[in-house]
Design an enzyme around this catalytic site. Sequence first.
Site, PDB file in Angstrom:
ATOM      1  CE  LYS A  11      14.464 -51.143 -42.033  1.00  0.00           C
ATOM      2  NZ  LYS A  11      13.507 -52.510 -42.124  1.00  0.00           N
TER       3      LYS A  11
ATOM      4  CE1 TYR B 265      13.510 -48.197 -40.095  1.00  0.00           C
ATOM      5  CE2 TYR B 265      13.872 -46.945 -42.070  1.00  0.00           C
ATOM      6  CZ  TYR B 265      13.071 -47.965 -41.479  1.00  0.00           C
ATOM      7  OH  TYR B 265      12.502 -48.647 -42.117  1.00  0.00           O
TER       8      TYR B 265
ATOM      9  CB  SER C 227      14.490 -47.900 -45.882  1.00  0.00           C
ATOM     10  OG  SER C 227      14.348 -46.548 -45.822  1.00  0.00           O
ATOM     11  CB  SER C 228      15.445 -45.581 -50.625  1.00  0.00           C
ATOM     12  OG  SER C 228      14.329 -44.573 -49.994  1.00  0.00           O
ATOM     13  CB  CYS C 229      16.443 -43.671 -45.194  1.00  0.00           C
ATOM     14  SG  CYS C 229      16.537 -44.740 -44.162  1.00  0.00           S
TER      15      CYS C 229
ATOM     16  CG  HIS D 291       6.316 -41.050 -45.712  1.00  0.00           C
ATOM     17  ND1 HIS D 291       6.137 -42.367 -45.388  1.00  0.00           N
ATOM     18  CD2 HIS D 291       7.603 -40.611 -45.059  1.00  0.00           C
ATOM     19  CE1 HIS D 291       7.192 -42.684 -44.518  1.00  0.00           C
ATOM     20  NE2 HIS D 291       8.024 -41.756 -44.420  1.00  0.00           N
TER      21      HIS D 291
END
Length: 310
Positions: free
Chosen positions: A141, A137, A108-110, A180
């Site tokens: 990841k 989260y 994920s880009s987070c 989102h």
Amino acid sequence: MNPHAKIYVAGHRGLAGSAIVRRLQAVGCDNLLLRTHTELDLTNQAAVDAFFAAERPEYVFLAAAKVGGIQANNLYPAEFIRDNLAIQTNVIHAAWSNGASKLLFLGSSCIYPKFAPQPMPESCLLTGELEPTNEWYAIAKIAGIKMCQAYRKQYGFDAISLMPTNLYGPGDNFNLENSHVLPALLRKFHEAKERGDAEVVMWGTGTPRREFMHVDDLGDAAVFLMQNYSDEAFVNVGVGEDVTIRELGQLVGEVVGFRGKIVQDLSKPDGTPRKLMDVDRLSALGWKARIALRDGVAETYQWFVEHYAK
């Protein structure tokens, strides 16, 4: 990738996993292993080990995860880090120990720092503090990426990782409480049109910039990378361009057919000014997103009307 080989897609009912399944079927893969959460709890190590020992898939797409918005991350931080670490650990280890040829891990880009440079290159991982609202989260990841790299380094296991940007498309979450921004706007504008409202209120100034990729482009990229990429370096997957939230709202209004005004509620927060992926590594491999934002939003709205709005 032999189209007749056993291919396991973990998380096949999710937004990303279902797109990977569609793409695999489109290229002729006819031996897909698919299990629901009821059939196989990926947080249960014994169950995962038994499944891999019995089925011995040759290729594994790890798209399963416990996901949620800011509120869910704040309310259930222990579950977000525990369940995602368990899923990743169980699947990656079982795939390696049961002779899988290759595994693709979906991140994920987070994972990137809250104040990462824009566009965000893969090299900025672990160079700053994470966004506090989803760090549980994000840390899980990041651990998944590192586990893939460690199994490649120590065991020679062909595990690769890709990091997608903001996804949208058929099967998205349209719940206004935890969805989102793009699916939330689709529902908001649709319901305003149905009621005949004169205006739609959007949060903040509308100036923050965000990148959006249709999930079927992600499915295509995942299959492409499984077939054409093998390296410990993970790969950003995005479209390489962004729009302001205001521009997104205007586009959604046009697609939905809403004729009223868009009003900005300046008392509400804007969030991070910009989040854009640097996709140079992916572009150099020869892959580029193909679905234009307007076309993708129109298709997603049609799916929403047919499957969700009723």
